[in-house]
Enzyme design. Structure first.
Site, PDB file in Angstrom:
ATOM      1  N   ASP A  35       0.821  -0.773   0.122  1.00  0.00           N
ATOM      2  CA  ASP A  35      -0.007   0.100   0.303  1.00  0.00           C
ATOM      3  C   ASP A  35       0.876   1.182   0.158  1.00  0.00           C
ATOM      4  OD1 ASP A  35      -2.886   0.318   0.704  1.00  0.00           O
ATOM      5  OD2 ASP A  35      -1.857   2.362   0.842  1.00  0.00           O
ATOM      6  N   ASN A  53       3.941   2.733  -4.307  1.00  0.00           N
ATOM      7  CA  ASN A  53       3.270   3.708  -5.192  1.00  0.00           C
ATOM      8  C   ASN A  53       2.762   3.440  -7.068  1.00  0.00           C
ATOM      9  OD1 ASN A  53       1.463   5.902  -6.863  1.00  0.00           O
ATOM     10  ND2 ASN A  53       3.777   7.152  -5.490  1.00  0.00           N
ATOM     11  N   TYR A 143     -15.350   8.684 -11.506  1.00  0.00           N
ATOM     12  CA  TYR A 143     -14.952   6.717 -11.022  1.00  0.00           C
ATOM     13  C   TYR A 143     -15.311   6.182 -11.415  1.00  0.00           C
ATOM     14  CZ  TYR A 143     -15.351   2.826  -7.931  1.00  0.00           C
ATOM     15  OH  TYR A 143     -15.142   1.559  -7.115  1.00  0.00           O
ATOM     16  N   LYS A 147     -13.568   3.304 -14.507  1.00  0.00           N
ATOM     17  CA  LYS A 147     -13.979   1.986 -14.181  1.00  0.00           C
ATOM     18  C   LYS A 147     -14.239   1.276 -15.714  1.00  0.00           C
ATOM     19  CE  LYS A 147     -13.171   1.475 -10.293  1.00  0.00           C
ATOM     20  NZ  LYS A 147     -11.743  -0.026  -9.725  1.00  0.00           N
TER      21      LYS A 147
HETATM   22  C1  AKB Z   1     -18.482   3.245  -4.315  1.00  0.00           C
HETATM   23  O1  AKB Z   1     -19.606   3.245  -4.328  1.00  0.00           O
HETATM   24  O2  AKB Z   1     -17.778   4.235  -5.005  1.00  0.00           O
HETATM   25  C2  AKB Z   1     -18.045   2.134  -4.237  1.00  0.00           C
HETATM   26  C3  AKB Z   1     -19.021   1.362  -5.690  1.00  0.00           C
HETATM   27  C4  AKB Z   1     -20.435   0.894  -5.565  1.00  0.00           C
HETATM   28  O3  AKB Z   1     -17.775   0.784  -6.391  1.00  0.00           O
HETATM   29  N1  AKB Z   1     -18.610   1.040  -3.286  1.00  0.00           N
END
Ligand code: AKB
Length: 316
Positions: A35, A53, A143, A147
């Site tokens: 980590d 890292n 995010y 992904k």
């Molecule tokens: C989040 O809430 O960002 C995560 C996910 C659902 O990937 N737990």
């Protein structure tokens, strides 16, 4: 041949549980936790640890050279809520970190790579109920689209380089050993802590916001089962849908009240995480995971709630 397993991002909610599960299967010394931050208590005293890292190529290369891992779990990421506060950082870590790992996995002949995706790959135009594996995907969080892009990279490395990379689209994860860090589904963990400590909880999501969730025991079992399955059974090299249990904050509160009758829930309103939750599916179709590698859920809402309360009260 014995396995050497490198877990990157081991301090996090999944890492903490996964490292210990892997050490149970492969032996303590065979699983290298790593980590960027100091190891958590659970990780520090249970086996080898390295500072890593993922964005520092030299540092990461050195770790691959030193351990010559046969399996790598790349878990380091910034989640949905924090990602909206630090969009560039979330993109860099979630994307460049993954690509560094995929590159070194090819260079060092790693046998298998695991990388977590999320229900966040879906967006407002995806079907909301029983969301299928393949459909419109228009994630509107950094995010979420990091992904989705990551899934494309995983499939690409499998196709172009023959890398055995496997992935799951986790729902919100609920466990008692480690806290989540910066997600939209975090309420479903915090509620248990507050119920036991204070008998009340103010939810940042509204009463009727349904989201897919999963108990950590199921999530870890899904991960190990996927990673153990013969390669020819893994037909999806982007990431598998994983359904879990769908419930709202109100339904979870009702379930907690069966154990703690005085528990009270209230709703804050006006939280930026509400818009994120509203853009995500309410339930997920994971039939492909069931067909390909035999996935079966074990924890429903009552079973999860009972287990969570029983275990959490021993540690808080
Ligand atoms: C989040 O809430 O960002 C995560 C996910 C659902 O990937 N737990």
């Amino acid at each position: 041949m014995s396995e050497t397993i490198l877990v990157i991002g081991a301090n996090g909610q999944i890492g903490t549980e996964l490292v210990n599960a892997l050490r149970g299967v492969y032996g303590t010394e065979r699983v290298i936790a790593s980590d960027i931050n100091n190891p958590t208590y659970a990780i520090r005293y249970s086996g080898p640890f390295e500072f890593v890292n993922v964005l520092d190529k030299d540092n990461l290369h050195h770790i691959f050279q030193k351990y010559q891992p046969t399996q790598v779990y790349q878990l380091a990421a910034i989640l949905s809520a924090v990602g909206e506060q630090k969009p560039r950082m979330a993109w860099d870590l979630n994307m460049t970190g993954l690509i560094h790992v995929l590159d070194f996995a090819v260079e060092f002949g790693v046998k298998k790579v695991f990388w977590p995706s999320s229900i966040a790959v879906f967006g407002p135009h995806s079907p909301q109920y029983n969301t299928p594996q393949y459909c419109v995907m228009d994630p509107n969080t950094v995010y979420g689209f990091s992904k989705l892009a990551g899934e494309r990279w995983c499939e690409y490395y499998n196709r172009k380089h023959g890398l055995d990379v496997r992935s799951l689209r986790y729902p919100g994860l609920i466990g008692w050993r480690a806290n989540p860090g910066g997600g939209t589904t975090d309420y479903a963990v915090h509620i248990f802590h507050e119920a036991l400590k204070n008998g009340r909880y103010e939810s940042f999501l509204s009463a009727n916001t349904a989201l897919p969730m999963m108990y950590m025991d199921d999530a870890i079992r899904a991960t190990l089962t996927l990673m153990d399955a013969p390669a020819q059974q893994i037909c999806i090299r982007s990431s598998y849908n994983l359904g879990g249990i769908s419930f709202t904050p109100a339904q979870l509160a009702d379930e907690i009240k069966k154990h703690l009758p005085d528990f009270e829930i209230s709703y804050a309103g006006d939280d930026p995480r509400q818009a994120i939750a509203d853009s995500w599916p309410k339930s997920i179709d994971d039939s492909q995971a069931q067909t390909d590698w035999g996935w079966q859920l074990e924890f429903d809402l009552p079973k999860m709630t009972a287990d969570m309360l029983e275990n959490l009260k021993t540690v808080i």
